[in-house]
Design an enzyme around this catalytic site. Sequence first.
Site, mmCIF file in Angstrom:
data_model
loop_
_atom_site.group_PDB
_atom_site.id
_atom_site.type_symbol
_atom_site.label_atom_id
_atom_site.label_comp_id
_atom_site.label_asym_id
_atom_site.label_seq_id
_atom_site.Cartn_x
_atom_site.Cartn_y
_atom_site.Cartn_z
ATOM 1 N N HIS A 1 -31.507 56.987 -33.868
ATOM 2 C CA HIS A 1 -31.815 56.650 -32.581
ATOM 3 C C HIS A 1 -33.353 57.067 -32.687
ATOM 4 C CE1 HIS A 1 -31.096 59.145 -28.599
ATOM 5 N NE2 HIS A 1 -32.042 58.571 -28.677
ATOM 6 N N HIS B 1 -37.131 55.358 -30.306
ATOM 7 C CA HIS B 1 -37.884 54.870 -29.189
ATOM 8 C C HIS B 1 -39.285 54.141 -29.737
ATOM 9 C CE1 HIS B 1 -34.791 56.036 -25.641
ATOM 10 N NE2 HIS B 1 -35.284 57.687 -26.674
ATOM 11 N N PHE B 2 -39.357 53.106 -29.763
ATOM 12 C CA PHE B 2 -40.530 52.883 -30.637
ATOM 13 C C PHE B 2 -41.272 51.981 -29.600
ATOM 14 C CE2 PHE B 2 -40.451 51.990 -35.306
ATOM 15 C CZ PHE B 2 -39.591 54.087 -35.362
ATOM 16 N N ASN C 1 -34.994 51.233 -23.807
ATOM 17 C CA ASN C 1 -34.935 51.648 -22.477
ATOM 18 C C ASN C 1 -36.968 51.177 -22.809
ATOM 19 O OD1 ASN C 1 -35.097 53.961 -24.240
ATOM 20 N ND2 ASN C 1 -35.420 55.341 -22.754
ATOM 21 N N HIS D 1 -25.819 58.677 -23.120
ATOM 22 C CA HIS D 1 -26.357 59.617 -23.408
ATOM 23 C C HIS D 1 -26.235 60.588 -22.421
ATOM 24 C CE1 HIS D 1 -30.953 61.482 -21.751
ATOM 25 N NE2 HIS D 1 -29.955 62.244 -20.780
ATOM 26 N N HIS E 1 -27.533 62.789 -28.780
ATOM 27 C CA HIS E 1 -28.644 64.716 -28.449
ATOM 28 C C HIS E 1 -28.031 65.480 -28.652
ATOM 29 C CE1 HIS E 1 -29.120 62.022 -24.989
ATOM 30 N NE2 HIS E 1 -30.152 61.765 -25.544
ATOM 31 N N ASP F 1 -34.401 61.423 -31.687
ATOM 32 C CA ASP F 1 -34.578 60.469 -31.175
ATOM 33 C C ASP F 1 -36.674 60.452 -30.659
ATOM 34 O OD1 ASP F 1 -34.644 59.939 -28.397
ATOM 35 O OD2 ASP F 1 -33.988 61.636 -27.545
ATOM 36 N N HIS G 1 -44.736 59.816 -26.468
ATOM 37 C CA HIS G 1 -45.472 59.815 -24.930
ATOM 38 C C HIS G 1 -46.931 60.045 -24.956
ATOM 39 C CE1 HIS G 1 -42.807 59.462 -22.472
ATOM 40 N NE2 HIS G 1 -41.637 60.368 -23.002
#
Length: 440
Positions: free
Chosen positions: A61, A63-64, A95, A179, A237, A306, A310
Amino acid sequence: MRTLIKGGTLVNEGRLFEGSILIEDSQIAQIYTEPHMPEASYDEVIDASGCFVLPGIIDDHVHFREPGLTAKADIESESRAAAAGGVTTYFDMPNTVPQTTTLEALEEKFALAAQKSHVNYSFFFGATNDNAALLPELDQHRIPGVKLFMGSSTGNMLVDRREALEKIFASSTLPIMTHCEDTAIINRNMAAAIQQYGDDPKVTHHPEIRSEEACYESTKLAVELAKKHDARLHIAHLTTAKELELLEGTTNITAEATVSHLYFCDRDYSALGTRIKCNPAIKTQRDRDTLREALNDGRITVIGTDHAPHLLSQKEGGCVKAASGMPMIQFSLVTMLELVDQGVLSIERLVELMCHNPARLFEVRQRGFLREGYQADIVLVRPETGWTVTKDVIQSKCGWSPMEGHMYLWRVERTLCNGHTVYQQGRVDTSYIGQPVAFR
């Protein structure tokens, strides 16, 4: 190429034993139990004395952020962070911009990773309100599963129509990773918080807004749909003790806990603020401690991160303005090893949850175990070597970590991906490119 990893403590399939591993090219050729070592010549001998030798971590899990959100992260930078953290395989979420909700967008991600990823990779396909017809066309040998946002989060991929949810659960033969947060409950809680605390409530109210009720009601619906359609459901999660009750007596339903929800609780908002703001929210100490208990009794199947970078400028503000998500992949293994030292779980169980179970759950071919004939994805970790997280060691493109200033007593000494040393002594071999993962 013949490489020998010599003299470490191997941790694999519930056992700790002194041993050595012979690697030929990209695969584990033989595992020796000390002192039974044949005389032979090798191209490289890696002295693992004093180290624990584990299968490479599989993070189910992440988010790259590529394509489309590369100011904060990209496949190159975050796979570099993965290598530095002992993670040799990751599954990236849909996403991005564009969203990975078409076959063309999925192919674009594979093409990018084939040029840029320093460790092994695959990608979840994103479900939407109107793409259920594509699910039977997905190549089950190339991707781990389908990601379904049953609650609004970063990327606006919410699927909230009952008809669409029914179609997704009925159509997918791949695992559905959900999710789970109820958007209507969140919106109601947010409106009440703004009325009481102002336009941007402090982050301490985040777990009140993205509440236990919001998580439970959405997870309950996912479990009902999975049972109705005999679908393979993997709940991402999990954050509350109450949700764990839904897993009792179920088949084909598994759950992930993240390192962040296992390590932090709501008491940590006062010190770390929005740096630990994520969706679903980090909740109470009781919730965290119950999740920890569930690591050992089988209710939690997998530990992921996860990982969601940012820019720090995007983390400013409170419940409304600050972005949700944090970078954790580089420090996930050493954080969990800290919990081993605290007696939360054994190192054998850690390997089960971070290596073996992700491989079993998603039916990963020839990875996740120290086995002869398997790919040589291996990490060496050394205990009792105190070091502190400083900005200069952070590999993630966003340049910060909620673990900055924290002292660890475990260190990732070396990471091998397909038999190649991709990380050693603070350096990532950025010339190396990992492999696409094969499934089933």
